[in-house]
Scaffold this motif. Structure first.
Motif, PDB file in Angstrom:
ATOM      1  N   SER A 159      -0.093   6.190 -28.363  1.00 49.61           N
ATOM      2  CA  SER A 159      -0.062   7.379 -27.505  1.00 49.61           C
ATOM      3  C   SER A 159       0.106   8.652 -28.328  1.00 49.61           C
ATOM      4  O   SER A 159      -0.327   9.727 -27.923  1.00 49.61           O
ATOM      5  CB  SER A 159       1.075   7.259 -26.484  1.00 49.61           C
ATOM      6  N   LYS A 162      -3.316   9.838 -29.214  1.00 47.55           N
ATOM      7  CA  LYS A 162      -4.202   9.887 -28.042  1.00 47.55           C
ATOM      8  C   LYS A 162      -5.158  11.075 -28.101  1.00 47.55           C
ATOM      9  O   LYS A 162      -6.354  10.934 -27.818  1.00 47.55           O
ATOM     10  CB  LYS A 162      -3.337   9.969 -26.781  1.00 47.55           C
ATOM     11  N   ASN A 163      -4.660  12.234 -28.470  1.00 50.21           N
ATOM     12  CA  ASN A 163      -5.505  13.438 -28.468  1.00 50.21           C
ATOM     13  C   ASN A 163      -6.626  13.357 -29.492  1.00 50.21           C
ATOM     14  O   ASN A 163      -7.719  13.890 -29.276  1.00 50.21           O
ATOM     15  CB  ASN A 163      -4.644  14.677 -28.729  1.00 50.21           C
ATOM     16  N   GLY A 166      -9.145  11.254 -27.954  1.00 50.46           N
ATOM     17  CA  GLY A 166      -9.714  11.976 -26.815  1.00 50.46           C
ATOM     18  C   GLY A 166     -10.845  12.911 -27.205  1.00 50.46           C
ATOM     19  O   GLY A 166     -11.807  13.091 -26.451  1.00 50.46           O
ATOM     20  N   ALA A 169     -13.903  10.634 -27.581  1.00 50.93           N
ATOM     21  CA  ALA A 169     -14.080   9.586 -26.560  1.00 50.93           C
ATOM     22  C   ALA A 169     -15.449   9.625 -25.893  1.00 50.93           C
ATOM     23  O   ALA A 169     -16.056   8.581 -25.622  1.00 50.93           O
ATOM     24  CB  ALA A 169     -12.970   9.691 -25.516  1.00 50.93           C
ATOM     25  N   GLU A 170     -15.965  10.826 -25.623  1.00 53.50           N
ATOM     26  CA  GLU A 170     -17.259  10.936 -24.943  1.00 53.50           C
ATOM     27  C   GLU A 170     -18.406  10.432 -25.808  1.00 53.50           C
ATOM     28  O   GLU A 170     -19.475  10.088 -25.288  1.00 53.50           O
ATOM     29  CB  GLU A 170     -17.511  12.383 -24.533  1.00 53.50           C
ATOM     30  N   LEU A 177     -11.107   1.345 -24.695  1.00 53.52           N
ATOM     31  CA  LEU A 177      -9.927   2.010 -25.243  1.00 53.52           C
ATOM     32  C   LEU A 177      -8.654   1.338 -24.738  1.00 53.52           C
ATOM     33  O   LEU A 177      -8.500   1.120 -23.536  1.00 53.52           O
ATOM     34  CB  LEU A 177      -9.924   3.493 -24.853  1.00 53.52           C
ATOM     35  N   GLN A 179      -4.555   1.783 -24.985  1.00 50.89           N
ATOM     36  CA  GLN A 179      -3.500   2.706 -25.405  1.00 50.89           C
ATOM     37  C   GLN A 179      -2.149   2.006 -25.458  1.00 50.89           C
ATOM     38  O   GLN A 179      -1.700   1.420 -24.479  1.00 50.89           O
ATOM     39  CB  GLN A 179      -3.431   3.893 -24.449  1.00 50.89           C
ATOM     40  N   LEU A 190      -5.717   8.209 -21.469  1.00 53.65           N
ATOM     41  CA  LEU A 190      -7.038   8.811 -21.516  1.00 53.65           C
ATOM     42  C   LEU A 190      -7.888   8.205 -20.410  1.00 53.65           C
ATOM     43  O   LEU A 190      -7.644   7.081 -19.954  1.00 53.65           O
ATOM     44  CB  LEU A 190      -7.707   8.535 -22.871  1.00 53.65           C
ATOM     45  N   ARG A 191      -8.887   8.941 -19.975  1.00 53.43           N
ATOM     46  CA  ARG A 191      -9.751   8.457 -18.909  1.00 53.43           C
ATOM     47  C   ARG A 191     -10.422   7.142 -19.320  1.00 53.43           C
ATOM     48  O   ARG A 191     -11.023   7.039 -20.381  1.00 53.43           O
ATOM     49  CB  ARG A 191     -10.821   9.489 -18.593  1.00 53.43           C
ATOM     50  N   ALA A 193      -9.020   4.385 -20.200  1.00 49.54           N
ATOM     51  CA  ALA A 193      -8.232   3.582 -21.141  1.00 49.54           C
ATOM     52  C   ALA A 193      -7.353   2.579 -20.406  1.00 49.54           C
ATOM     53  O   ALA A 193      -6.974   2.779 -19.252  1.00 49.54           O
ATOM     54  CB  ALA A 193      -7.372   4.479 -22.018  1.00 49.54           C
TER      55      ALA A 193
END
Length: 623
Positions: A159, A162-163, A166, A169-170, A177, A179, A190-191, A193
């Motif tokens: 975590s 995470k950023n 992120g 991620a796209e 993913l 976490q 994250l979306r 995850a």
């Protein structure tokens, strides 16, 4: 009369043998080589014994039966027993098997140092899934490259990172993913995850015995990344066989046992730190895990956990020494052995004397190579040895190379030439793909593998691994590291790829080109990064340059010196230009171009003037 004659003959002989410097040296080399042969034989016996068990997971099962309630990992105030490791790794195995991962598929680990790290790759290994250990300093495109080049199917990240995930991620929509949340944090995913921490709570603690039994010695277990001479990180393949072989060798020569407690503050994506964890799994010793290295707290930690061994890179030893340089050292610790690479001769004796270290095991090798040697004799500055009388069977050779570029030199017959004693040369290792000691398992990308091979070196058909390093060997057979060739230099204990940094800077500034190279800085280990920006239009603006670089590069990759040039020499090749720039360094007395230096306090680049230059040379300014 006979007794007197015996005395007259024996006493002078004994005096000659033990008082003659030459004979003393010969005797020392003889005993050293005899010990070396003994260790090699012992190593082969131990390896053959473990080899029969085939995988790290199977060996761990037998270790568990003997040490289940012993401490495997110390972490802050936590104690993870071998049983705890078994349970957590079993949960990982069951969960990822339910997720559909099968043997030889790859999952990336993007985690800071923590006990779960080793448990995760052990658990994945139990079901034959390969763990790709990714550098947590990576961001952006370089991180994306590392993920894609390994062809991973999933990423386990913490975590706290995470950023970083992120941001990319796209660009990896087909990669799952997972976490791992810290206990102190609320679950903010994250979306798309999966909350791995929560999922593991409901998994079975039982051993996946059938999957473990199906494991083979030749199964891949880990991918560890290395910055090679070609630029971007390369994923090095480590099979169970290779990992067992290397770690049995290190533990045999260093005489490690289950009674040892190893202190490791190296990041777990490094091969050296992975070795520390593997020693735990293979031999039942304990490992002290640190999230981050602290020179001031180092010895307090060693005392607290009763450490007997610690792993280092050269910078670590220098930092520890500097932290206690002006004070008397009276700490009663249990550390008797240290093992690692890059311990500078200039601080070697000071370090062992000040901290009462009995044995230094300086190792030369790379996680991707087949050329590993070790200094078991406390020979200051040496990175290892090989008996000269056995040089004809030595898998390690030094060949003549260009002093500037490090390129191997071929003779008129088309073959390469061996170096003489005391002559610096390129270290290469003979490859026997059927031999554990000299095998080369290559990279995930086969193109990268081919670039490291030298063919028909001394005869038609021979294949050698090109280490890219220049070493020298003395009369006694000891090897000494001289320099690193190619487009890589070492800074802060990390390999820095100049090609990678050049690409980022060129794209960032939209300049014609950027030339990155390493320069020597007094009172610092390795080489600091310097970039020459080819700016014909004088459009370069130093403002925010550091902030922009920090967004795309790990800290250790960011050049500390910037030189702005308007033209390049048309008479030489690009590499020759780099050599010329490297020679000039950052000397303000010789260079008329505009130069900048990174200011640690301001966290930005400032003009490099004569006073700052003098302060760098005298050690008043350090990086």
């Amino acid at each position: 009369m006979l007794q007197m004659l015996t005395v007259l003959l024996v006493v002078p002989l004994v005096l000659f043998l033990f008082c003659s410097d030459y004979c003393k040296s010969a005797f020392q080399i003889f005993t050293r080589d005899l010990k070396f042969i003994t260790n090699v034989l012992l190593f082969k016996i131990r390896f053959r014994s473990l080899e029969k068990k085939e995988t790290v997971a199977k060996i761990f099962t037998s270790i568990l039966s003997k040490h289940s309630h012993n401490v495997a990992f110390y972490f802050e105030e936590q104690k993870w027993t071998f049983l705890d490791v078994e349970i957590y790794s079993n949960k990982i195995a069951h969960f990822f098997k339910k997720e559909g991962y099968s043997r030889n598929e790859i999952v990336a680990l993007f985690l800071e140092n923590r006990p779960e790290y080793g448990c995760i790759w052990l658990g994945l290994g139990k079901i034959g899934v390969v763990s790709a250990l990714i550098n947590t300093n990576l961001t952006g495109e370089v991180l994306l490259h590392s993920i894609k080049t390994a062809k991973v199917g999933g990423i386990i990240y913490s975590s706290t990172l995470k950023n970083v995930i992120g941001i990319i991620a796209e660009k990896i929509p087909n990669i799952k993913l997972y976490q791992l949340n810290d206990k102190i944090e609320t679950c903010n995913l994250l979306r798309g995850a999966v909350d791995l921490t929560t999922k593991l709570k409901t998994q079975s603690e039982s051993s996946p015995t059938e999957d473990i039994n199906n494991g083979k010695l030749t199964d891949k277990l880990l991918l560890i990344y290395t910055s090679g001479t070609t630029g971007l990180p390369k994923a090095t393949v480590l099979t169970n066989k290779r990992i067992i072989f290397v770690n049995v060798g290190a533990s045999t020569f260093a005489k490690l046992s289950s009674d040892d407690i190893v202190y490791t503050c190296l990041p777990f994506y490094h091969g050296s730190a992975a070795a520390g964890i593997t020693w735990c799994f293979l031999f039942g010793l304990s490992v002290v895990i640190k999230k981050k290295f602290s020179a001031s707290n180092f010895w307090n930690d060693c005392v607290k956990y009763k450490c007997t061994v610690f792993q280092y890179v050269g910078e670590i030893c220098r930092y520890i020494l500097a932290a206690h340089n002006d004070t008397e050292f009276h700490v009663q610790h249990h550390v008797k052995k240290i093992m690692g690479n890059g311990l500078r001769p200039q601080i070697w004796e000071k370090f062992v004397r000040k901290f009462n270290i009995k044995q230094v095991f300086e190792v030369y090798g790379s996680i991707d190579g087949n050329t590993t040697i070790i200094n078991t004799e406390n020979k200051v500055g040496a990175v290892g040895f090989f008996p000269r009388w056995a040089s004809f069977i030595s898998p390690v050779k030094l060949i003549k190379c260009d002093e500037e570029t490090g390129a191997p030199i071929q003779g008129s017959d088309g073959f390469y030439q061996l170096c003489k004693t005391g002559e610096p040369g390129l270290l290469i290792g003979n490859i026997d793909f059927k031999n554990n000691m000299t095998g080369f398992f290559g990279y995930q990308d086969k193109t990268d593998t081919e670039k490291k091979l030298l063919r028909s070196v001394f005869r038609t058909g021979g294949v050698y691994f090109n280490s890219g390093d220049i070493l020298v060997q003395d009369e006694s057979g000891y090897f000494y590291f001289r320099d690193r060739t190619g487009d890589t230099f070492r800074w802060k204990g990390e390999n820095v790829s100049t090609s990678e940094v050049e690409a980022v800077i060129s794209n960032l500034l939209n300049l014609e080109d950027a030339v990155v190279y390493g320069v020597k800085v007094p009172f610092h280990e390795g080489r600091a990064g310097m970039v020459a920006l080819i700016d014909r239009t004088q459009s370069f603006n130093v403002n925010n340059f550091y902030d922009n670089l920090n967004h795309y590069l790990p800290m250790y990759c960011i050049p500390l010196f910037v030189r702005v040039v308007r033209s390049v020499s048309l008479t030489g090749t690009f590499k020759l230009l780099k050599v010329d720039l490297q020679r000039e360094g950052f000397d303000v007395g010789k260079i008329k171009d505009k130069m900048f230096v990174y200011d640690v306090n301001k966290k930005s680049f400032v003009d490099l003037n004569e006073k700052m230059y003098d302060d760098i040379l005298t050690g008043k300014i350090k990086f």
